[in-house]
Structure formats: structure tokens, C-alpha cells
Enzyme design. Structure first.
Site, short mmCIF file in Angstrom:
data_model
loop_
_atom_site.label_atom_id
_atom_site.label_comp_id
_atom_site.label_asym_id
_atom_site.label_seq_id
_atom_site.Cartn_x
_atom_site.Cartn_y
_atom_site.Cartn_z
N PRO A 2 -0.19 -24.84 -1.81
CG PRO A 2 0.56 -22.95 -0.84
CD PRO A 2 -0.56 -23.62 -1.65
CG ASP B 30 11.26 -37.47 -20.87
OD1 ASP B 30 12.37 -37.18 -21.71
OD2 ASP B 30 10.21 -37.27 -21.24
NE ARG C 155 6.89 -33.87 -22.05
CZ ARG C 155 7.80 -34.64 -22.06
NH1 ARG C 155 7.63 -35.61 -20.96
NH2 ARG C 155 8.97 -34.73 -23.24
CD GLU D 153 -3.20 -15.23 3.38
OE1 GLU D 153 -2.99 -14.35 2.56
OE2 GLU D 153 -2.51 -15.89 3.85
#
Ligand code: SAM
Length: 246
Positions: free
Chosen positions: A90, A169, A154, A117
Site C-alpha cells: 500500500p 478504453d 488484456r 502486518e
């Protein structure tokens, strides 16, 4: 392309790898996806992969040895390939379409999925990229890796039926995608715009570009800063800004 996912939960990938476009890409040998459970490289009778943090604190950390050993095993299996070793984190660089495009040009991607953690800091020394799915904390790196694999696969040549569809897209062209319509012409009082049914491809392309620009202006004006606006685009945006102020 070869993809390796280093994870404690290989079964979680059954769904995303087993359906639709990614499934077809695997079946057509466009991509090979291997799952490496790093539990097998855990220490001792219980194959431990985690331990308490030095200095104290909540939670358990992934030990360095099982993850290093897992990556070593991939290098032994595929000694020749050029690898991107991507840490799910993150605190990493936010994932986006440009990154998916970059990944799709690589020979071999290795996704390292964390848990608990987080990681022993030394694990970062073997990675080429630290990537976040977004500004929130997931329980493990698996869901993030699944999203990144899907967005990357993709884009591989011959994966999508219609080669054009990835180019228009949202996020590929630098703008959000224009609205689409299919049959029926009228539904619950809502009509398909006439321009889409007149067969004039020049006018249709012009309408689609304008709608893309408008949608981006309304929903994601931040994207326009890095888009190469034509004089006509700038004129349209100035008009919409004036309308907003009225
Ligand atoms: N304590 C860590 C921190 O604050 O950065 C969060 C650990 S999280 C509970 C466990 C693992 O899930 C992380 O090591 C990472 O592999 C994965 N993860 C969580 N959120 C993520 C995100 N937004 N993007 C990518 N991976 C994520």
C-alpha cells in the site's frame, strides 16, 4: 509472457484466472501463470513464514527467507527470462493504466503478495517495483495482484477479440471513454443520439471525441493536465467552463 504469483493463498486465484479474457489468454498460451506458495519455503516443522517485529509492536511480519527462496526457485526454473519483481504494497507507486501497458511489454512478471502486518524490510532489496492498488489497506496482496494481472493480460497482443477495443478504453487514450448505445433505438423514453445512426464515420468520430472530452472534463478534470488538447478541445472546454459559471 510468464507470470508468477508468490502467495500464501494460491487458490484465491482460481476465480480470476478461470474466466473470460484471462482464461482464454492462458488457453491460447499467450500467457503462462504459475502460482508459487511460499509456505513451502517456511522454516521448521510448522513451515513458519512470519515472526514478531524487532523493537516490538502489533502484528507479525513476513520473514525474508521464504520469499527470497521462492524467488530463487523461480529464477532456477526460468534462468533466462528478464523479470520484473513487483511487491504488492500500500506504500508503493499507485497502479494505473500506463503501468499496465508497461507491464504488458515485459517478458516475465513476478508478483509478491504480502500478508499480516507487512514485510521484513530486507525483502525490498530484491524487488524492481513496489506497487499499490490504491489508497486503502487490503488484508493481503492477492486481490491487488489479481487486478494488476487482469489489467495487464488484456493488453497483450491477440488477447482481445477486437484489437481496437483496448485503445479507446477509458485511461488508454488519456481521456475517459465516450458513451455507448446498442439496440433498441428508444428505451423508456431515452433515445440513441441520431449521429450514431447516420453512418457518417467522420461525424461519429467527432461526436465520440467530444463526449470523451466532456466526460473527462466533468468527472476527471485532473486527467486533462497531461492530455494534448487541440485548439478545438480548448475552445470546447472554455465554453463548458463558461456554462458552469452561468
Ligand atoms: N502494515 C502495512 C502498511 O501499513 O503498509 C499493511 C499490511 S496489509 C494488512 C498486508 C499486505 O496486503 C501488504 O503487505 C500488501 O502485500 C497487501 N496490500 C494491502 N493493501 C494493499 C494495496 N493497497 N495495494 C497493494 N497491496 C496491498
Amino acid at each position: 509472457m510468464i507470470i508468477d504469483v508468490v502467495t500464501l493463498f494460491p487458490e484465491m486465484f482460481d476465480g480470476p484466472l478461470g474466466y473470460s479474457i484471462v482464461k482464454r489468454a492462458i488457453e491460447k498460451d499467450i500467457v503462462e501463470v504459475n502460482r508459487v506458495n511460499f509456505r513451502q519455503f517456511g522454516k521448521g516443522k510448522h513451515q513458519r513464514v512470519d515472526d514478531t517485529p524487532y523493537g516490538g509492536g502489533a502484528g507479525m511480519l513476513l520473514k525474508p527467507e521464504p520469499l527470497f527462496d521462492a524467488v530463487d526457485s523461480i529464477n532456477e526454473r526460468e534462468p533466462e527470462t528478464k523479470k520484473r519483481i513487483i511487491l504488492m504494497d500500500p506504500a508503493g507507486k499507485p497502479f494505473n493504466q500506463a503501468m499496465a501497458e508497461e507491464f504488458s511489454g515485459e517478458e516475465h512478471l513476478v508478483f509478491l503478495c504480502g500478508h499480516y502486518e507487512g514485510y521484513d524490510e530486507r525483502i525490498r532489496s530484491m524487488v524492481t517495483d513496489e506497487v499499490s492498488l490504491g489508497d486503502y489497506v487490503l488484508t493481503g496482496g492477492e486481490l491487488a495482484a489479481m487486478v494488476m494481472i487482469d489489467a495487464t493480460v488484456r493488453l497483450l497482443p491477440e488477447v482481445l477479440g477486437n484489437a481496437d477495443s483496448a485503445q479507446t478504453d477509458s485511461h488508454s487514450s488519456g481521456l475517459l471513454e465516450h458513451p455507448h448505445y446498442t439496440r433498441p433505438v428508444e428505451y423508456r423514453g431515452m433515445k440513441v443520439p441520431d449521429v450514431l445512426m447516420n453512418g457518417n464515420h467522420g461525424l461519429i468520430a467527432e461526436w465520440r471525441h467530444k463526449e470523451s472530452l466532456k466526460r473527462t472534463f466533468e468527472r476527471r478534470p485532473d486527467m486533462l493536465a497531461s492530455y494534448d488538447l487541440s485548439d478545438q478541445d480548448k475552445k470546447l472546454i472554455a465554453e463548458w467552463k463558461t456554462e458552469e459559471m452561468e
